[in-house]
Motif scaffolding. Sequence first.
Motif, short mmCIF file in Angstrom:
data_model
loop_
_atom_site.label_atom_id
_atom_site.label_comp_id
_atom_site.label_asym_id
_atom_site.label_seq_id
_atom_site.Cartn_x
_atom_site.Cartn_y
_atom_site.Cartn_z
N PHE A 343 0.69 -1.29 0.03
CA PHE A 343 0.17 -0.02 -0.04
C PHE A 343 0.86 1.27 0.09
CE2 PHE A 343 -1.79 3.43 3.02
CZ PHE A 343 -2.60 3.87 2.16
N TYR A 344 2.05 1.46 0.73
CA TYR A 344 2.82 2.67 0.75
C TYR A 344 3.45 2.68 -0.66
CZ TYR A 344 6.52 5.35 1.89
OH TYR A 344 7.51 6.57 1.83
N ASN A 345 3.94 1.57 -0.99
CA ASN A 345 4.50 1.80 -2.40
C ASN A 345 3.61 2.47 -3.33
OD1 ASN A 345 6.89 0.93 -1.02
ND2 ASN A 345 6.81 -1.20 -1.83
N VAL A 346 2.43 1.94 -3.40
CA VAL A 346 1.61 2.23 -4.42
C VAL A 346 1.12 3.51 -4.35
CG1 VAL A 346 -0.72 1.92 -5.34
CG2 VAL A 346 0.78 -0.07 -5.08
N SER A 347 0.85 3.93 -3.03
CA SER A 347 0.55 5.56 -2.70
C SER A 347 1.43 6.32 -2.93
CB SER A 347 0.23 5.52 -0.95
OG SER A 347 1.41 5.37 -0.27
N GLN A 348 2.76 5.98 -3.24
CA GLN A 348 3.91 7.10 -3.69
C GLN A 348 4.03 7.16 -5.03
OE1 GLN A 348 5.90 8.61 -1.08
NE2 GLN A 348 4.28 7.52 -0.13
N MET A 349 3.16 6.36 -6.13
CA MET A 349 3.47 6.31 -7.34
C MET A 349 2.42 7.44 -7.93
SD MET A 349 3.84 2.24 -7.84
CE MET A 349 4.28 2.50 -9.69
#
Length: 959
Positions: A343-349
């Motif tokens: 979730f965190y990585n996707v939210s940065q994209m």
Amino acid sequence: MDQPNNLSPTRVTLFPRLRSLMLLHLLGEMFVVMGARNTAWEKIYSRDILFQSPGVNRTLFLITLDKCFLALSALDCVDILSQVLHVSAVNYLQPDVIGSLPNVLQEDAFRNLSTVFKDLYDRTSANTQRALYGWMNIYLYKTDFNESTSWVSAENLWILGRYMVHLPLEEILKISLNEIRLFVSYDNATKQLDTVYDITPELAQAFLERIKSSGFDMRNTSTIYRLGLLVCFYDDMEQMDAAVARALLHQMIKCNQLRGFQAEVQKLKSQLLNIAMQNQTLNDILGSLSDAVVGLTSSQLESLSPEAVHNAIATLNQVSGWAKSQVMILSSKYLSYEKVLSFYNVSQMGALVTGISTQSFYSMNPKELSQIIRGTTSQYLSDLSPAQQQGILRKIAASGDFSSSVKDIQGAFFKEISLSDLWKQTGYNSSMMKGKELRRSQVKIIIQNIGKRKELTGQLVKGVTCQLIESMGTDFFLNNFKFFENNLHLLSPYQVNCLAWKFWKVSSVSIPPFLLLLCQQGKCFLFQNGSVADEYDVDLLGNLICHLPPAFLHGRMSLKAMATALHQFRLCQQLSHEQKTEIKYKLLELYGSPNNWTAETTLDVGPFLALLSKGELNVLAEKSLTLLNLYIALFSFFSLLEENSCYLTFFPDCLGTRAPSSDEIIKLAEANVFWSVQELKCMDTGTFDKSVELLGTVSGFNSSQLIVLKEKAKQVWGSLPDWKSYHIVSLGRTALALTEHEIKELDLHSVDTISVLSQQTEWTFTQARSILQGFLEDSGQTISTLKSFDLVGLGAILCALNSTEIMSIRTAEFSAAVARIGLLFCSTPVLRQFKKMTESVFGTATSWNGSILQEIGTIAGGLNEDELKAFDKNLMPYFQPIAIRCIPPEIFQALSPEQIANLGPENAAMVTRSQREHLNASQLQSLQLALDGARTSTPETQSGASTTQAMQTPAASGE
């Protein structure tokens, strides 16, 4: 229509309340003239609604212009004009009317009226803008200026606002340096310069020259910030350092708002990018290049390290305008650094989230997927492909957490939820549906789930049935009419038809404006025996003008009406070639020979320039007008090719051939179709690498041109087995040139690659079979193991399935994808097999209700005679319009006259010529009734009182 002329000329000073009374006085005069006094009408048409009525605004504006300035103070009249103009379509604000504006006004009144015109700039034609500039110029021009100085002061520039783009070039070059310095130093100057969207390179560079001469340091970051959109035409590149180049690139992110000249902007960005990279690698400066990164080629992006992409993600995630292949590369780089998709990585994209593969989404932890739906990344979920969205939904549904997640799914993403999944959920309410887009089939299910008290807010209005409308009591209907009118865009033509007849029944008076929308394909009974004589008729027609037949345009539209109608014609989406031809002749009759056209007239004619002959376009090109639009640019460009041998490419077999450059390809867009096969063959490999995506969007390329582009791709990217998914995706229509053997050589394991290929609708059967087999083999699947997101991704390729393959699709997966499959135009045998599969989901065809018919779309084209004629006539409007044309003529003729009469205007308009030829006289008569929106009987299922209890609109429920 005669204008009222009995307004008292007594001059009075009015307080706000009295000004309102004055406005009502003017409205009262129009009521008398138009005969609009009626109890039912007055219940509905408040002042705001009245302002939207055809002809009212024009009349009120002209009355005010003619009488108000004689009776009231100028400030009061400007206030009234402002109110009228801000709630109108402004299409009556023509140059001849502007000539009637008062030529003597006090300064405060002039400033107020100028502000109104500046607010309306984007809603007026180029000729009107030029006329308004001329009117403002009369007030601003001072006679005490000599020929060597300019009347354009800093204050006058502020007053002109966006109209400053109409200043002559020679006038700009004469502006006092002190005045230009004062203007640029003003705090709001940047805001003003940020809005000059239609400025030309010549004028922008003239302003830049005066700003530079006035003493500003053009390489100072503060100065660059103040330049607004002028920065898009910055031309002082000599000995520029990398820091200045990066500062300019940062400001140029706004240049996509310009009305044209994007090729020049891209060229400037490319030059600045090269300067910014001096003595540094792309990895080092990636995060400081702003949206210039969009101009990087696939090979440049592929050369980036995962770490560099990770470090620059805060910049990359804010950039718009990415091509699909670019997003795929960057997402892959970022995620390869992060190792785990969380979730965190996707939210940065940010916007790069669309590059995550469908399989990656499906492999995520369902709880993390639920967090994505609820988090800030949710704003990008509607941009995902249908296959990606389906992958997310199927994983959440399989986890058992679907009920808690449904309420958080927003926007168009919600439309991907299947009927089967919605049926399993409970506890819906109206507030939960806010912010969601719904399919009509979904609406009926949700309304049934909400319960007895139905608050039809937002998209739920799609579920209002004709039976419900017919059963409403008069007072309830009239009190809630504004709710329906505010949501008119959500209603089908059939629903609008029912509303119109209900209104007619309860009001027994003038036709409401929306009733006019019911005319289909020129069948407007109000005008079959009349003509479009003037601007008032144009107002009355509104969007209906798009449906006037060619013969009517030829013989019954006056030139006076044409001047007003041009703007409306430009908004029409589906004019026939015959209609466009008649419009062209009217334009030539109205404006005369292109020899006499001004730049503004050329802009107003807009897309209709394509109808002019090559000779007529060359005449316009020779005049060197600075505001020529794309059509003139492209035709003059190809005329020059015949005469000019410069820019030739000297490759073997290309001697003497002029190859396209990347700048020219950007400028020409769809007109790239005019490049010859030899010219495309001689294209530089670097040009192809930069332009492959854009070339793949050209719809007019023939097979020979596509083959050349395919061979060029091989030359640039190497052998077919070495092509990556992003290579295949970037081809667009060029992929159609791939042979069945070549398709077999490609790596087609990814459903996302297939999803892009399936968007092309021109595949041959053998090509489609090769794509299908390639996907199954490379992904290690069989038809029976395909998931719903695989089916959605395959799209039109599914039309190549045989009957055995279709019946081996798992029912649960088919059920989740059926709405998407129902958008495909497959052969009748394939649709019949899909119909059988649909029966395994929803039961036998004869038991299907309206929701199912809306859900399955074209699959209804697989129904047989007995099944089709067994449907109740009240279900006929629930067939999707795209389904009607898919029903074979020999099956369609089984419909009874009563069924055909109940098709509704939109479905009736989809009946093909072949289907008509199979109908008897009675059926054809019923079809005409449906086309005309004729009233059909509707069962009185509810009384007016029970309707009020069963349905609550926001007005009724106090929201």
